[in-house]
Write a protein that holds these residues in place. Structure first.
Motif, PDB file in Angstrom:
ATOM      1  N   HIS A   1       0.442  -1.286   0.130  1.00  0.00           N
ATOM      2  CA  HIS A   1       0.068  -0.059  -0.118  1.00  0.00           C
ATOM      3  C   HIS A   1       0.949   1.781  -0.114  1.00  0.00           C
ATOM      4  CE1 HIS A   1      -4.045  -2.360   0.582  1.00  0.00           C
ATOM      5  NE2 HIS A   1      -3.069  -2.921   1.651  1.00  0.00           N
TER       6      HIS A   1
ATOM      7  N   HIS B   1      -5.726   4.985  13.203  1.00  0.00           N
ATOM      8  CA  HIS B   1      -6.333   3.246  12.066  1.00  0.00           C
ATOM      9  C   HIS B   1      -5.872   3.428  10.658  1.00  0.00           C
ATOM     10  CE1 HIS B   1      -9.087   4.231  15.858  1.00  0.00           C
ATOM     11  NE2 HIS B   1      -9.153   5.468  15.191  1.00  0.00           N
TER      12      HIS B   1
ATOM     13  N   SER C   1      -7.816   2.745   8.302  1.00  0.00           N
ATOM     14  CA  SER C   1      -8.093   3.104   7.270  1.00  0.00           C
ATOM     15  C   SER C   1      -8.003   4.856   6.758  1.00  0.00           C
ATOM     16  CB  SER C   1      -9.942   3.295   7.915  1.00  0.00           C
ATOM     17  OG  SER C   1      -9.887   4.086   8.585  1.00  0.00           O
TER      18      SER C   1
ATOM     19  N   GLY D   1      -6.135   4.429   4.007  1.00  0.00           N
ATOM     20  CA  GLY D   1      -5.966   3.931   2.932  1.00  0.00           C
ATOM     21  C   GLY D   1      -6.484   2.861   2.854  1.00  0.00           C
ATOM     22  N   ILE D   2      -6.083   1.787   3.907  1.00  0.00           N
ATOM     23  CA  ILE D   2      -6.406  -0.188   4.123  1.00  0.00           C
ATOM     24  C   ILE D   2      -7.804  -0.398   5.088  1.00  0.00           C
ATOM     25  CG2 ILE D   2      -4.801  -1.971   5.182  1.00  0.00           C
ATOM     26  CD1 ILE D   2      -2.887  -0.039   5.202  1.00  0.00           C
ATOM     27  N   LYS D   3      -7.977  -1.331   3.319  1.00  0.00           N
ATOM     28  CA  LYS D   3      -9.153  -1.489   4.400  1.00  0.00           C
ATOM     29  C   LYS D   3      -9.808  -3.011   5.168  1.00  0.00           C
ATOM     30  CE  LYS D   3     -11.464   0.863  -0.253  1.00  0.00           C
ATOM     31  NZ  LYS D   3     -10.488   1.491  -0.242  1.00  0.00           N
ATOM     32  N   GLU D   4     -10.840  -3.456   5.545  1.00  0.00           N
ATOM     33  CA  GLU D   4     -10.816  -5.014   5.883  1.00  0.00           C
ATOM     34  C   GLU D   4     -10.783  -5.942   4.929  1.00  0.00           C
ATOM     35  OE1 GLU D   4     -13.484  -7.407   9.428  1.00  0.00           O
ATOM     36  OE2 GLU D   4     -14.136  -5.560   7.989  1.00  0.00           O
ATOM     37  N   GLU D   5     -10.789  -5.508   4.135  1.00  0.00           N
ATOM     38  CA  GLU D   5     -10.767  -6.793   2.747  1.00  0.00           C
ATOM     39  C   GLU D   5      -9.097  -6.625   2.817  1.00  0.00           C
ATOM     40  OE1 GLU D   5     -13.107  -3.398   0.288  1.00  0.00           O
ATOM     41  OE2 GLU D   5     -13.099  -4.867   2.289  1.00  0.00           O
ATOM     42  N   ASP D   6      -8.136  -5.790   3.228  1.00  0.00           N
ATOM     43  CA  ASP D   6      -6.653  -5.755   2.555  1.00  0.00           C
ATOM     44  C   ASP D   6      -5.684  -6.520   3.883  1.00  0.00           C
ATOM     45  OD1 ASP D   6      -6.953  -4.381   0.329  1.00  0.00           O
ATOM     46  OD2 ASP D   6      -7.468  -2.605   1.002  1.00  0.00           O
TER      47      ASP D   6
ATOM     48  N   LYS E   1      -6.904  -5.954  12.677  1.00  0.00           N
ATOM     49  CA  LYS E   1      -8.623  -5.061  12.850  1.00  0.00           C
ATOM     50  C   LYS E   1      -8.255  -4.756  13.599  1.00  0.00           C
ATOM     51  CE  LYS E   1     -10.356  -9.062  10.015  1.00  0.00           C
ATOM     52  NZ  LYS E   1     -11.097 -10.128  10.688  1.00  0.00           N
TER      53      LYS E   1
ATOM     54  N   LEU F   1      -8.092  -0.805  13.012  1.00  0.00           N
ATOM     55  CA  LEU F   1      -8.490  -0.450  11.222  1.00  0.00           C
ATOM     56  C   LEU F   1      -9.329   0.878  11.367  1.00  0.00           C
ATOM     57  CD1 LEU F   1      -8.978  -1.779   8.575  1.00  0.00           C
ATOM     58  CD2 LEU F   1     -11.119  -2.648   9.942  1.00  0.00           C
TER      59      LEU F   1
END
Length: 384
Positions: free
Chosen positions: A274, A340, A342, A345-350, A381, A384
């Motif tokens: 990322h 966080h 997020s 730009g990091i999402k849970e699916e990453d 998590k 996140l």
């Protein structure tokens, strides 16, 4: 058990220390340098502060200023080509960890051409010869790459950060001049400073820590806690800048020889996948990772609390542990580190892909508490 400690041949410290550079070059008898830096440092005149010393002394050099913020295999190969074209017999690295890591890759391969694919340097590489001599002048107070036997290069093809560990890559000379750091922006001062704090804390509690490394790391924690807010808020204050310059070097001397832990293991894929700046990645993870590791290092957390000035007489061990964790989190907030993932730009699916690389990272096994992939997922998590 045998403990090993590897340091630079010589190091210079203090505002204006770059003026020692011509004497160093002449003492070693070097003839021509490849200067490894980046375009930003060239544009804003920081590199010029060093180049002026070379010009005044009539020392020959070529410049390779294509270093990327997260240097890649391709980046290093381009630098090797520049070094050969220049017919340089030594390297001057001006910059943060990216410039110094690139210089290490160049220097190692120039003297060990059997590793020219670069990816074979990952982990502990069995090189036979020392790097082309490197004189390192850091422009950030964080990575301590000027005194470590580690460097990190992005393998673009496999989208991962390669951590390379090699005693042959340590710069011959470190020149730590705080004046080269005065123009560092507030955000970079904060993130690189918290990277240094991460080095100090992880190096203090890692499995391989021992009396000598402990001595350095606890002093580094004390100094970073004191000087980082000054450096962030008063960028031209010599006390803050020089205090951080020395503190991050002290942290580097130790962690280079004893290793790190899961914070760095988790930070590396954040940069590789990322493009998160390394210092930001380490800093945003540190409070959560500290709390995870606390059960395995309670007595040392008491000493961290003391170094940060938050230990109170009569505290229980658990109270001191909590005070240490909260004070490091507070320091991170004070200097403006995001809270966080997020925000980056990091999402849970990453997270699964991040965790897969983190569990296999060379730093993770040094963690004082055994860690699983599921633990790493939970840590990501949690912030996140």
């Amino acid at each position: 058990m045998v403990n090993r400690f590897i340091l630079n041949e010589v190091s210079y410290f203090g505002p204006g220390a770059r003026k020692e550079l011509p004497n160093v070059v002449n003492r070693f008898g070097y003839k021509k340098a490849l200067v490894v830096t980046d375009k930003g440092l060239m544009k804003f005149g920081v590199a010029k502060m060093v180049l002026d010393e070379l010009d005044a002394a009539g020392i020959a050099y070529d410049i390779f200023d294509d270093v990327k913020p997260n240097p890649t295999v391709t980046n290093v190969k381009e630098g090797i080509g520049a070094c050969k074209t220049a017919e340089a017999d030594f390297i001057i690295a001006i910059g943060g960890g990216s410039a110094m890591d690139t210089a290490k890759g160049i220097g190692i391969v120039c003297n060990n051409p059997e590793f020219s694919d670069i990816v074979s340097l990952e982990g502990v590489a069995d090189t036979k010869k020392k790097s082309l001599p490197i004189i390192a002048l850091p422009t950030t107070a964080g990575t301590a790459a000027e005194t470590t036997i580690n460097y990190v290069i992005v393998d673009e093809e496999n989208q991962k950060k390669m951590v390379c560990v090699d005693p042959n890559d340590i710069p011959a000379v470190a020149i730590v001049d705080a004046e080269l750091m005065y123009s560092l922006p507030k955000g970079l001062t904060a993130s690189t400073g918290m990277d240094a704090m991460t080095h100090a804390i992880e190096g203090y509690i890692t499995k391989a820590a021992w009396e000598m490394s402990d001595m350095f790391e606890i002093k580094a924690i004390e100094m970073i806690h004191k000087y980082l807010p000054i450096a962030v808020n008063e960028p031209e204050n010599p006390e803050g800048r020089n205090g951080m310059a020395v503190a991050q070097y002290i942290a580097g001397m130790a962690f280079s020889n004893v290793g790190l832990g899961v914070d760095h293991g988790m930070a590396h894929p954040m940069s590789a996948l990322h493009d998160v700046p390394h210092g930001v990645a380490c800093a945003i993870l540190l409070p959560a990772v500290m709390r995870f590791n606390a059960p395995a290092a309670k007595e040392k957390y008491v000493e961290i609390a003391k170094a940060c000035g938050v230990y109170k007489d009569g505290m229980t061990v658990d109270q001191a542990v909590e005070a240490a964790c909260e004070e490091i989190a507070n320091l991170s907030r004070i200097v403006g580190i995001p809270a966080h993932l997020s925000e980056l730009g990091i999402k849970e699916e990453d997270i699964p892909a991040l965790a897969e690389q983190a569990i296999n990272d060379v730093c993770t096994p040094g963690n004082p508490r055994e860690v699983t992939k599921e633990d790493i997922i939970a840590l990501y998590k949690s912030i996140l």
